[in-house]
Write an enzyme that holds these catalytic residues in place. Structure first.
Site, PDB file in Angstrom:
ATOM      1  N   LYS A   1     -10.730   4.897   1.590  1.00 40.80           N
ATOM      2  CA  LYS A   1      -9.865   4.150   0.684  1.00 40.80           C
ATOM      3  C   LYS A   1     -10.805   3.448  -0.288  1.00 40.80           C
ATOM      4  O   LYS A   1     -11.686   2.686   0.117  1.00 40.80           O
ATOM      5  CB  LYS A   1      -9.031   3.144   1.480  1.00 40.80           C
ATOM      6  CG  LYS A   1      -8.001   2.414   0.661  1.00 40.80           C
ATOM      7  CD  LYS A   1      -7.160   1.503   1.533  1.00 40.80           C
ATOM      8  CE  LYS A   1      -6.244   2.346   2.397  1.00 40.80           C
ATOM      9  NZ  LYS A   1      -5.189   1.533   3.041  1.00 40.80           N
TER      10      LYS A   1
ATOM     11  N   GLU B   1       0.827  -1.212   0.000  1.00 45.10           N
ATOM     12  CA  GLU B   1       0.000   0.000   0.000  1.00 45.10           C
ATOM     13  C   GLU B   1       0.860   1.260   0.000  1.00 45.10           C
ATOM     14  O   GLU B   1       0.439   2.304  -0.479  1.00 45.10           O
ATOM     15  CB  GLU B   1      -0.922   0.026   1.218  1.00 45.10           C
ATOM     16  CG  GLU B   1      -1.999  -1.032   1.200  1.00 45.10           C
ATOM     17  CD  GLU B   1      -2.853  -0.962   2.435  1.00 45.10           C
ATOM     18  OE1 GLU B   1      -4.007  -0.518   2.312  1.00 45.10           O
ATOM     19  OE2 GLU B   1      -2.370  -1.348   3.525  1.00 45.10           O
TER      20      GLU B   1
END
Length: 123
Positions: free
Chosen positions: A103, A26
């Site tokens: 997200k 990520e």
């Protein structure tokens, strides 16, 4: 009224690429985030004068949010939201701000549309 501003500027659906999350991947590749803001401040002067100087320039707010989300990685969305709140509250006219950060592709083994946090900070 108690003197607390009840006016707000709403900014919705700002999408920015960033590298936030707890997993190494990520923080190694861009992923999409979405931000919503409710900025509480007194808008009465701007309503009377029609002058940008009497209100919050939301273009500048958007630039500050982009700087946080596209900036150095954080492990937690809570940290990203806190940094955004701090940036918005840097303008002394702002009484409070509610920040939602989502997200758009959370790394979970399920069909989850978004994962996010919402926080409110005030002076």
């Amino acid at each position: 009224m108690d003197g607390t501003p009840r006016d707000s500027i709403e900014l919705r659906g700002l999408r920015v690429l960033g590298r936030h999350g707890c997993l190494p991947e990520e923080q190694e590749r861009d992923q999409p985030f979405e931000v919503d803001l409710d900025v509480v401040l007194d808008l009465s002067a701007a309503g009377r004068t029609d002058d940008l100087a009497d209100t919050l320039d939301y273009g500048a707010v958007v630039a500050a949010v982009v700087g946080v989300v596209a900036g150095p990685p954080s492990a937690l969305l809570e940290r990203v939201a806190e940094q955004i709140a701090e940036a918005v509250l840097a303008d002394a006219r702002v009484a409070a701000v509610t920040v939602a950060v989502r997200k758009l592709r959370p790394p979970v083994p399920a069909d989850l549309a978004t994962a996010g946090v919402r926080l409110t900070r005030a002076r």
